[in-house]
Write an enzyme that holds these catalytic residues in place. Structure first.
Site, PDB file in Angstrom:
ATOM      1  N   ASN A  80      50.262   4.161  51.612  1.00 21.01           N
ATOM      2  CA  ASN A  80      50.515   3.166  52.645  1.00 21.01           C
ATOM      3  C   ASN A  80      51.178   1.906  52.054  1.00 21.01           C
ATOM      4  OD1 ASN A  80      50.092   1.455  55.194  1.00 21.01           O
ATOM      5  ND2 ASN A  80      49.486   3.521  55.777  1.00 21.01           N
ATOM      6  N   ARG A  81      51.023   0.782  52.741  1.00 23.00           N
ATOM      7  CA  ARG A  81      51.902  -0.356  52.448  1.00 23.00           C
ATOM      8  C   ARG A  81      51.306  -1.375  51.489  1.00 23.00           C
ATOM      9  NH1 ARG A  81      52.646   1.701  57.251  1.00 23.00           N
ATOM     10  NH2 ARG A  81      54.767   1.982  57.994  1.00 23.00           N
ATOM     11  N   HIS A 106      53.892   4.130  50.379  1.00 25.40           N
ATOM     12  CA  HIS A 106      53.615   5.459  49.813  1.00 25.40           C
ATOM     13  C   HIS A 106      54.206   5.685  48.418  1.00 25.40           C
ATOM     14  CE1 HIS A 106      51.684   6.494  53.462  1.00 25.40           C
ATOM     15  NE2 HIS A 106      52.714   6.936  54.159  1.00 25.40           N
ATOM     16  N   HIS A 176      49.310  13.641  52.879  1.00 23.88           N
ATOM     17  CA  HIS A 176      50.005  13.290  54.118  1.00 23.88           C
ATOM     18  C   HIS A 176      50.287  14.510  54.992  1.00 23.88           C
ATOM     19  CE1 HIS A 176      52.462  10.818  56.704  1.00 23.88           C
ATOM     20  NE2 HIS A 176      52.255   9.767  55.934  1.00 23.88           N
ATOM     21  N   TYR A 178      50.486  16.868  58.055  1.00 27.81           N
ATOM     22  CA  TYR A 178      50.498  16.746  59.522  1.00 27.81           C
ATOM     23  C   TYR A 178      49.843  18.007  60.061  1.00 27.81           C
ATOM     24  CZ  TYR A 178      54.135  13.112  59.082  1.00 27.81           C
ATOM     25  OH  TYR A 178      54.849  11.980  58.771  1.00 27.81           O
ATOM     26  N   ASP A 248      48.385   4.356  64.171  1.00 29.36           N
ATOM     27  CA  ASP A 248      48.888   4.334  62.789  1.00 29.36           C
ATOM     28  C   ASP A 248      48.046   3.273  62.078  1.00 29.36           C
ATOM     29  OD1 ASP A 248      50.293   4.543  60.476  1.00 29.36           O
ATOM     30  OD2 ASP A 248      52.223   3.844  61.268  1.00 29.36           O
ATOM     31  N   GLN A 283      43.667   6.771  57.421  1.00 29.17           N
ATOM     32  CA  GLN A 283      44.786   6.359  58.260  1.00 29.17           C
ATOM     33  C   GLN A 283      44.974   7.447  59.307  1.00 29.17           C
ATOM     34  OE1 GLN A 283      46.405   3.463  57.566  1.00 29.17           O
ATOM     35  NE2 GLN A 283      48.144   3.538  58.960  1.00 29.17           N
ATOM     36  N   GLU A 310      44.824  10.654  56.875  1.00 28.35           N
ATOM     37  CA  GLU A 310      45.091  10.296  55.474  1.00 28.35           C
ATOM     38  C   GLU A 310      43.897   9.530  54.930  1.00 28.35           C
ATOM     39  OE1 GLU A 310      49.091   8.333  55.384  1.00 28.35           O
ATOM     40  OE2 GLU A 310      49.054   8.954  57.465  1.00 28.35           O
TER      41      GLU A 310
HETATM   42  C1  BGC Z   1      52.301   5.400  57.790  1.00 26.90           C
HETATM   43  C2  BGC Z   1      53.364   5.349  58.840  1.00 26.90           C
HETATM   44  C3  BGC Z   1      54.598   5.999  58.286  1.00 26.90           C
HETATM   45  C4  BGC Z   1      54.239   7.425  57.925  1.00 26.90           C
HETATM   46  C5  BGC Z   1      55.386   8.211  57.356  1.00 26.90           C
HETATM   47  C6  BGC Z   1      52.003   6.832  57.529  1.00 26.90           C
HETATM   48  O1  BGC Z   1      51.006   6.938  56.575  1.00 26.90           O
HETATM   49  O2  BGC Z   1      51.147   4.693  58.131  1.00 26.90           O
HETATM   50  O3  BGC Z   1      53.627   4.014  59.237  1.00 26.90           O
HETATM   51  O4  BGC Z   1      55.653   5.972  59.196  1.00 26.90           O
HETATM   52  O5  BGC Z   1      53.187   7.429  57.032  1.00 26.90           O
HETATM   53  O6  BGC Z   1      55.996   7.576  56.339  1.00 26.90           O
END
Ligand code: BGC
Length: 345
Positions: A80-81, A106, A176, A178, A248, A283, A310
Site C-alpha cells: 500500500n501507500r 506496493h 494481492h 483477486y 479500498d 485492505q 490484503e
Molecule cells: C490499493 C488500491 C490500488 C490497488 C491496485 C490496492 O491495494 O489499495 O488503491 O489501486 O491495490 O494497485
C-alpha cells in the site's frame, strides 16, 4: 500434497518463469509462479463437486508484466501507500520511487511482484527466496526474505512470510490475489457475502492515503461485522467510499495471533473462504480501479470482478506513530502468516 513444476514463459528480458502446481489429496490445486510469487490459480470444489478457479490471473508472462493491478502478486517491501514516498528513520530521510500520483504504492516501480524468485520445493511447501539490496526502490538495508506456500488436504492455502535485514528498514508484506468465488472471469463479486471482524477502519484522503484518523464502522457502510453482500452499501453517500471509489480501506482486525478475520461466501457456487492471519489489518479492495482487460482462458475482467483481502500492517504507518510499527531491525525476525481456508456452505 504434491508439487509439479513446468516452464510458464519468459519475461521480456529473457528470464524463465516457472509455474508450480500444488495438488492436495482431494485433487484441489493451487498454481503459483516464481515471477512475483504470483498466485495464478486456486481451484477448489464447488457445491456440485467440480472445481472452480477462484483466482484472477493472466495466461502469459507478458500480460503479468504489462498490466497494472498486481494480480495475485506478493507485494513489498511495503504494501500500500507511503505518503509522497518519503520517510525518516533514525534521523535519516529516505526517498522512495513514486508510482501512484504523489505517493509510493506496493513497493514502487519494481516491487517484489516483478522479481523472479529463487525456488525450493520442500515436502510440505513451496519456498521462494529473494534478497532485496540496500537502496532497492529507495529502501535502506539488505533484506533477505522467504515466502512459502502450502495447500493441505483441508483446502487450506497457507502463505508464510519471513525476513531479516542488516540495517533498520521498513517492511509490510501482503498478497494481492483477486478472489471471485463465483469463478474467475464470471463478472462482479458484488453478490458475495462478506464478514470482517473489524470494529474500526483507517480513514483515507482522496488519494487513498490514511489521514491518521481511526473511525468506528458502527452505522457506516464499513460495518461488515455481520455478513452482508459486498454491493449492498457500496454506492452509499459516504465520503470514505467516494475517496476509494468503493471499498479500498484498511480494516483494523480484532484479536491477535493467527485468527479468523474474514469470511467471504458465494451463494452461487457454495464456496466459502475464511481468511486467517497474524497481521493487524486487512485492505478490503473491491477492484475499483481494475480497468477492462483480458483474463485467464479468454475471459474478461473489469471493475469489481474480484475482491482482494490484503492482510497487512496499516498503510503509511511510517507517518503515524500510533499505528503498529513497520520498522524491522537487524537481529529481529519478521514473520507473518495468512491462510485462506476453502469450505462449502
Ligand atoms: C490499493 C488500491 C490500488 C490497488 C491496485 C490496492 O491495494 O489499495 O488503491 O489501486 O491495490 O494497485
Amino acid at each position: 500434497m504434491s508439487v509439479f513444476g513446468k516452464e510458464f514463459g519468459k519475461t521480456s528480458d529473457g528470464r524463465t518463469v516457472n509455474l508450480y502446481r500444488i495438488t492436495n489429496e482431494n485433487g484441489a490445486y493451487v498454481e503459483v509462479l516464481d515471477y512475483g510469487c504470483i498466485l495464478h490459480a486456486i481451484c477448489v470444489p464447488n457445491k456440485d463437486g467440480a472445481l472452480t478457479d477462484v483466482c484472477l490471473g493472466y495466461d502469459t508472462v507478458a500480460e503479468y508484466e504489462a498490466n497494472d493491478g498486481y494480480l495475485g502478486a506478493f507485494v513489498g517491501r511495503h504494501a500500500n501507500r507511503i505518503g509522497e514516498g518519503k520517510f525518516t528513520l533514525n534521523g535519516v530521510n529516505y526517498s522512495l520511487a513514486v508510482n501512484n500520483g504523489p505517493n509510493h504504492l506496493h513497493g514502487g516501480l519494481k516491487g517484489f511482484d516483478r522479481v523472479v524468485w529463487g525456488t525450493c520445493v520442500a515436502s510440505d511447501r513451496l519456498i521462494f527466496s529473494h534478497t532485496s539490496p540496500d537502496g532497492d526502490e529507495g529502501y535502506p538495508g539488505n533484506l533477505m526474505m522467504t515466502v512459502s506456500y502450502s495447500f493441505d488436504d483441508t483446502n487450506t492455502l497457507t502463505l508464510s512470510y519471513d525476513a531479516v535485514c542488516d540495517q533498520d528498514t521498513v517492511v509490510n508484506f501482503t498478497n494481492h490475489c483477486y478472489f471471485n468465488l463465483n469463478g474467475q472471469g464470471t463478472g462482479t463479486v458484488t453478490d458475495h457475502l462478506l464478514q470482517v471482524n473489524a470494529d474500526e477502519f483507517t480513514e483515507n484522503d482522496e488519494n487513498c492515503l490514511p489521514t491518521g484518523k481511526i473511525l468506528s464502522v458502527e452505522g457506516t457502510p464499513f460495518d461488515f461485522r455481520k455478513a452482508k453482500p459486498i454491493g449492498r452499501d457500496i454506492h452509499a453517500d459516504d465520503v470514505n467510499l467516494k475517496n476509494g471509489s468503493g471499498y479500498d480501506h484498511n480494516f483494523i482486525l480484532s484479536g491477535e495471533g493467527l485468527r479468523d478475520v474474514a469470511v467471504l461466501t458465494s451463494e452461487k457456487t457454495g464456496i466459502v473462504m475464511t481468511t486467517r492471519t497474524t497481521q493487524p489489518g486487512v485492505q478490503v479492495y473491491t477492484a475499483n480501479f481494475l480497468t477492462d482487460r483480458r483474463g485467464k482462458n479468454d475471459t474478461h475482467y473489469g471493475i469489481r470482478d474480484g475482491i482482494c483481502l490484503e492482510t497487512q500492517h496499516y498503510p503509511d504507518a511510517v507517518h503515524h506513530p500510533h499505528f503498529p510499527t513497520v520498522v524491522l531491525k537487524p537481529g529481529e525476525e519478521y514473520h507473518q502468516e495468512t491462510q485462506y481456508v476453502f469450505t462449502l456452505k
